[in-house]
Design an enzyme around this catalytic site. Structure first.
Site, PDB file in Angstrom:
ATOM      1  N   THR A  29       0.813  -1.225   0.000  1.00  0.00           N
ATOM      2  CA  THR A  29       0.000   0.000   0.000  1.00  0.00           C
ATOM      3  C   THR A  29       0.847   1.275   0.000  1.00  0.00           C
ATOM      4  O   THR A  29       0.310   2.358  -0.187  1.00  0.00           O
ATOM      5  CB  THR A  29      -0.900   0.018   1.254  1.00  0.00           C
ATOM      6  OG1 THR A  29      -0.075  -0.268   2.391  1.00  0.00           O
ATOM      7  CG2 THR A  29      -2.018  -1.002   1.146  1.00  0.00           C
ATOM      8  N   GLY A  30       2.155   1.158   0.206  1.00  0.00           N
ATOM      9  CA  GLY A  30       3.013   2.345   0.323  1.00  0.00           C
ATOM     10  C   GLY A  30       3.419   2.904  -1.034  1.00  0.00           C
ATOM     11  O   GLY A  30       3.016   2.393  -2.092  1.00  0.00           O
ATOM     12  N   CYS A 166      17.594   5.273  -2.514  1.00  0.00           N
ATOM     13  CA  CYS A 166      17.186   5.861  -3.803  1.00  0.00           C
ATOM     14  C   CYS A 166      18.213   6.828  -4.392  1.00  0.00           C
ATOM     15  O   CYS A 166      18.399   6.858  -5.613  1.00  0.00           O
ATOM     16  CB  CYS A 166      15.822   6.533  -3.677  1.00  0.00           C
ATOM     17  SG  CYS A 166      15.590   7.460  -2.156  1.00  0.00           S
ATOM     18  N   GLN A 193      16.534  16.130  -3.170  1.00  0.00           N
ATOM     19  CA  GLN A 193      15.707  14.929  -3.205  1.00  0.00           C
ATOM     20  C   GLN A 193      14.210  15.235  -3.120  1.00  0.00           C
ATOM     21  O   GLN A 193      13.765  16.070  -2.339  1.00  0.00           O
ATOM     22  CB  GLN A 193      16.122  13.990  -2.064  1.00  0.00           C
ATOM     23  CG  GLN A 193      17.569  13.538  -2.196  1.00  0.00           C
ATOM     24  CD  GLN A 193      18.008  12.534  -1.157  1.00  0.00           C
ATOM     25  OE1 GLN A 193      19.142  12.604  -0.697  1.00  0.00           O
ATOM     26  NE2 GLN A 193      17.162  11.590  -0.788  1.00  0.00           N
ATOM     27  N   SER A 196       8.558  12.433  -2.555  1.00  0.00           N
ATOM     28  CA  SER A 196       8.057  11.054  -2.564  1.00  0.00           C
ATOM     29  C   SER A 196       9.085  10.080  -1.993  1.00  0.00           C
ATOM     30  O   SER A 196       8.743   8.954  -1.635  1.00  0.00           O
ATOM     31  CB  SER A 196       7.652  10.624  -3.982  1.00  0.00           C
ATOM     32  OG  SER A 196       8.777  10.626  -4.833  1.00  0.00           O
ATOM     33  N   GLU A 219      20.298   9.738   5.748  1.00  0.00           N
ATOM     34  CA  GLU A 219      20.552   9.662   4.303  1.00  0.00           C
ATOM     35  C   GLU A 219      22.044   9.822   3.962  1.00  0.00           C
ATOM     36  O   GLU A 219      22.577   9.099   3.116  1.00  0.00           O
ATOM     37  CB  GLU A 219      19.731  10.747   3.605  1.00  0.00           C
ATOM     38  CG  GLU A 219      19.569  10.546   2.123  1.00  0.00           C
ATOM     39  CD  GLU A 219      18.503   9.515   1.759  1.00  0.00           C
ATOM     40  OE1 GLU A 219      17.948   8.856   2.673  1.00  0.00           O
ATOM     41  OE2 GLU A 219      18.237   9.364   0.556  1.00  0.00           O
ATOM     42  N   HIS A 259      15.225  12.513  -7.960  1.00  0.00           N
ATOM     43  CA  HIS A 259      16.330  13.060  -7.167  1.00  0.00           C
ATOM     44  C   HIS A 259      17.414  13.616  -8.104  1.00  0.00           C
ATOM     45  O   HIS A 259      17.910  12.888  -8.979  1.00  0.00           O
ATOM     46  CB  HIS A 259      16.960  11.963  -6.301  1.00  0.00           C
ATOM     47  CG  HIS A 259      16.072  11.469  -5.183  1.00  0.00           C
ATOM     48  ND1 HIS A 259      14.893  12.078  -4.821  1.00  0.00           N
ATOM     49  CD2 HIS A 259      16.232  10.416  -4.326  1.00  0.00           C
ATOM     50  CE1 HIS A 259      14.350  11.429  -3.794  1.00  0.00           C
ATOM     51  NE2 HIS A 259      15.138  10.415  -3.480  1.00  0.00           N
ATOM     52  N   ASN A 344      13.418   8.335  -8.207  1.00  0.00           N
ATOM     53  CA  ASN A 344      13.624   7.671  -6.903  1.00  0.00           C
ATOM     54  C   ASN A 344      12.706   6.493  -6.677  1.00  0.00           C
ATOM     55  O   ASN A 344      13.072   5.534  -5.995  1.00  0.00           O
ATOM     56  CB  ASN A 344      13.454   8.686  -5.764  1.00  0.00           C
ATOM     57  CG  ASN A 344      12.138   9.436  -5.801  1.00  0.00           C
ATOM     58  OD1 ASN A 344      11.877  10.161  -6.750  1.00  0.00           O
ATOM     59  ND2 ASN A 344      11.308   9.249  -4.791  1.00  0.00           N
TER      60      ASN A 344
HETATM   61  P1  NAP Z   1       5.464   4.234   2.810  1.00  0.00           P
HETATM   62  O1  NAP Z   1       4.788   4.938   1.699  1.00  0.00           O
HETATM   63  O2  NAP Z   1       5.446   4.850   4.160  1.00  0.00           O
HETATM   64  O3  NAP Z   1       4.877   2.730   2.896  1.00  0.00           O
HETATM   65  C1  NAP Z   1       5.206   1.882   3.973  1.00  0.00           C
HETATM   66  C2  NAP Z   1       4.538   0.530   3.817  1.00  0.00           C
HETATM   67  O4  NAP Z   1       4.870  -0.249   4.983  1.00  0.00           O
HETATM   68  C3  NAP Z   1       3.002   0.595   3.731  1.00  0.00           C
HETATM   69  O5  NAP Z   1       2.539  -0.424   2.887  1.00  0.00           O
HETATM   70  C4  NAP Z   1       2.572   0.303   5.177  1.00  0.00           C
HETATM   71  O6  NAP Z   1       1.287  -0.306   5.278  1.00  0.00           O
HETATM   72  C5  NAP Z   1       3.638  -0.711   5.578  1.00  0.00           C
HETATM   73  N1  NAP Z   1       3.771  -0.754   7.037  1.00  0.00           N
HETATM   74  C6  NAP Z   1       4.000   0.283   7.887  1.00  0.00           C
HETATM   75  N2  NAP Z   1       4.009  -0.164   9.164  1.00  0.00           N
HETATM   76  C7  NAP Z   1       3.744  -1.496   9.115  1.00  0.00           C
HETATM   77  C8  NAP Z   1       3.586  -2.513  10.103  1.00  0.00           C
HETATM   78  N3  NAP Z   1       3.700  -2.243  11.424  1.00  0.00           N
HETATM   79  N4  NAP Z   1       3.327  -3.789   9.692  1.00  0.00           N
HETATM   80  C9  NAP Z   1       3.191  -4.065   8.369  1.00  0.00           C
HETATM   81  N5  NAP Z   1       3.327  -3.142   7.385  1.00  0.00           N
HETATM   82  C10 NAP Z   1       3.601  -1.870   7.763  1.00  0.00           C
HETATM   83  O7  NAP Z   1       7.028   4.011   2.487  1.00  0.00           O
HETATM   84  P2  NAP Z   1       7.747   3.848   1.047  1.00  0.00           P
HETATM   85  O8  NAP Z   1       8.263   5.147   0.578  1.00  0.00           O
HETATM   86  O9  NAP Z   1       6.889   3.017   0.163  1.00  0.00           O
HETATM   87  O10 NAP Z   1       9.043   3.021   1.467  1.00  0.00           O
HETATM   88  C11 NAP Z   1       9.002   1.628   1.758  1.00  0.00           C
HETATM   89  C12 NAP Z   1      10.418   1.175   2.060  1.00  0.00           C
HETATM   90  O11 NAP Z   1      11.253   1.393   0.901  1.00  0.00           O
HETATM   91  C13 NAP Z   1      11.071   1.953   3.210  1.00  0.00           C
HETATM   92  O12 NAP Z   1      11.879   1.100   3.974  1.00  0.00           O
HETATM   93  C14 NAP Z   1      11.889   3.019   2.483  1.00  0.00           C
HETATM   94  O13 NAP Z   1      12.968   3.468   3.244  1.00  0.00           O
HETATM   95  C15 NAP Z   1      12.335   2.249   1.244  1.00  0.00           C
HETATM   96  N6  NAP Z   1      12.641   3.081   0.073  1.00  0.00           N
HETATM   97  C16 NAP Z   1      11.797   4.102  -0.289  1.00  0.00           C
HETATM   98  C17 NAP Z   1      12.109   4.858  -1.430  1.00  0.00           C
HETATM   99  C18 NAP Z   1      11.246   6.016  -1.893  1.00  0.00           C
HETATM  100  O14 NAP Z   1      11.669   6.733  -2.835  1.00  0.00           O
HETATM  101  N7  NAP Z   1      10.054   6.244  -1.339  1.00  0.00           N
HETATM  102  C19 NAP Z   1      13.241   4.543  -2.175  1.00  0.00           C
HETATM  103  C20 NAP Z   1      14.048   3.480  -1.774  1.00  0.00           C
HETATM  104  C21 NAP Z   1      13.725   2.760  -0.657  1.00  0.00           C
HETATM  105  P3  NAP Z   1      -0.048   0.549   5.629  1.00  0.00           P
HETATM  106  O15 NAP Z   1      -0.415   1.299   4.375  1.00  0.00           O
HETATM  107  O16 NAP Z   1      -1.031  -0.511   5.976  1.00  0.00           O
HETATM  108  O17 NAP Z   1       0.307   1.464   6.754  1.00  0.00           O
END
Ligand code: NAP
Length: 383
Positions: A29-30, A166, A193, A196, A219, A259, A344
């Site tokens: 969902t994230g 990223c 950066q 998102s 970071e 980014h 990113n």
């Molecule tokens: P996000 O939008 O905050 O999404 C987080 C996800 O984790 C959601 O599906 C959320 O589910 C789930 N989650 C949160 N708490 C949880 C729990 N207690 N149990 C089970 N699921 C849980 O974050 P994102 O940007 O997609 O990033 C996800 C990961 O990828 C992170 O570790 C981030 O550092 C990494 N990352 C992100 C990027 C970027 O550009 N955004 C790039 C590289 C790496 P719900 O919706 O149900 O809360």
């Protein structure tokens, strides 16, 4: 080119029953998870069969649970999937993990221990001494660490492979041909950066609208550590760092996706600007990599215009999988400086994880998982 048009004749990895390899997405969902759901929609090798997230989402259909951010609608095949929790009993052959880092560490280990290959986006295991931190075009040989990881941790068919942070992803992709051609000594990088990158809801509008925030927690440390592993070597028993001098300044700017990074580079060998541009422009993946559906043959695009790259104009180069470089010029402090842009959420997250999974599939690392009650043994996919 369509999102999944192959670049050469594919030896398609399929399961012995002729079906696609079944993928689950943890954190579906994230921001990253929904990009993965989007990219898996018409994937030639993988089929999305499971989505999982937090207790806030589990039990709902994916369409009900997700706060969808992409311009295209939620893929039809995902809409009615019921979101599960993080119990490692999903009906799939491997999982992508895009979980908040507060839960990713133990959850990924639980899945790997239960026999699932885990293709992770999170920071938690990136620097583990037996976990490959992978950019297929840069360090595919690091996958050789997987058998030792399985032995060390008592995993059977499961394992963890991660993609970098990223902003590291775009930087290291651009550094790779320069490292090969001239050797690298020192890197100084300043990032701008996108919001998102902070996930959803991320940075409050009041903090970022018309503003720049010169701090992103953790970071700079990640940007200074991860390239050392990525550009280093697996020597058969451990990862040996590249030994670069590296300094990063990371800033959050009011851009939605993409980014931008301003980089100064000290080279080991003297090179002209023309030679540097040529090394970047001619960087081409090998035939194995070119056969992966998400790969682009030339993953670095070099622009000549003096005011490029720009997030709004150049974000989608190579379907978001290319790093776009511009302003290659002399640096009075180090040898050469340039500006680079990467998406990113695609090159830096979902697309990177997908490419990692494709390389794992092509190398026979993704096996057909069978339920414990099933009498058959897990069997490898065939190419
Ligand atoms: P996000 O939008 O905050 O999404 C987080 C996800 O984790 C959601 O599906 C959320 O589910 C789930 N989650 C949160 N708490 C949880 C729990 N207690 N149990 C089970 N699921 C849980 O974050 P994102 O940007 O997609 O990033 C996800 C990961 O990828 C992170 O570790 C981030 O550092 C990494 N990352 C992100 C990027 C970027 O550009 N955004 C790039 C590289 C790496 P719900 O919706 O149900 O809360």
């Amino acid at each position: 080119m369509s999102a999944h048009s192959p670049l050469s004749n594919l030896a398609v990895p399929v399961r012995s029953d002729g079906k696609k390899i079944r993928a689950g997405v943890l954190g579906a969902t994230g921001m990253v998870g929904q990009r993965l759901v989007h990219l898996l929609a018409d994937h030639p090798w993988f089929e999305l069969t499971e989505v999982a997230a937090s207790e806030r989402s589990s039990g709902k259909t994916y369409a009900e649970a997700v706060h969808w951010h992409l311009e295209t609608p939620v893929p039809a095949a995902a809409c009615d999937l019921v979101v599960k929790g993080l119990d490692p009993s999903l009906d799939c052959d491997f999982v992508f993990a895009a979980l908040d880092s507060s839960v990713a560490g133990p959850a990924e280990e639980d899945f790997a221990r239960a026999g699932y290959p885990v293709v992770s986006n999170s920071r938690n295991h990136r620097m583990d001494p037996d976990v490959p931190l992978l950019i297929p075009e840069v360090n595919a040989a690091h996958l050789d660490a997987i058998p030792l990881q399985q032995k060390n941790r008592g995993y059977d068919t499961g394992f963890i492979v991660t993609n970098p942070n990223c902003s590291t992803a775009g930087l290291v992709l651009v550094l790779k041909p320069l490292a090969d051609a001239f050797g690298l000594e020192k890197i100084f990088v300043v990032t701008l950066q996108a919001i998102s990158g902070a996930g959803y809801p991320g940075v409050a509008a009041m903090d970022i609208q018309g503003n720049v925030v010169p701090f992103i927690s953790g970071e700079e440390e990640k940007m200074e550590a991860e390239p050392q592993k990525l550009l280093g070597k697996w020597d058969g028993s451990r990862f040996v760092d590249a030994g670069l001098g590296l300094s990063a300044h990371c800033n959050r700017v009011p851009v939605v996706d993409g980014h931008l990074e301003c980089v100064s580079i000290g080279l080991k060998k003297i090179a002209s600007l023309g030679e540097v541009r040529e090394a970047l422009r001619t960087f081409e993946v090998d035939s194995e990599m070119a056969s992966l559906p998400t790969a682009v043959r030339n993953p670095i695009v070099v622009l000549e215009e003096e005011n490029r790259p720009q997030p709004r104009r150049d974000l989608h180069a190579g379907n978001g999988m290319a790093a776009v470089v511009g302003r290659v010029r002399e640096c009075p402090l180090l040898d050469v400086k340039l500006t680079l842009l990467s998406h990113n959420l695609v090159r830096g997250a979902a697309g990177a994880a997908l490419l990692n999974a494709e390389l794992l599939a092509a190398r026979g690392f993704l096996t057909r998982r069978v339920a414990p009650s099933d009498s058959q043994l897990a069997e490898p996919v065939s190419r």
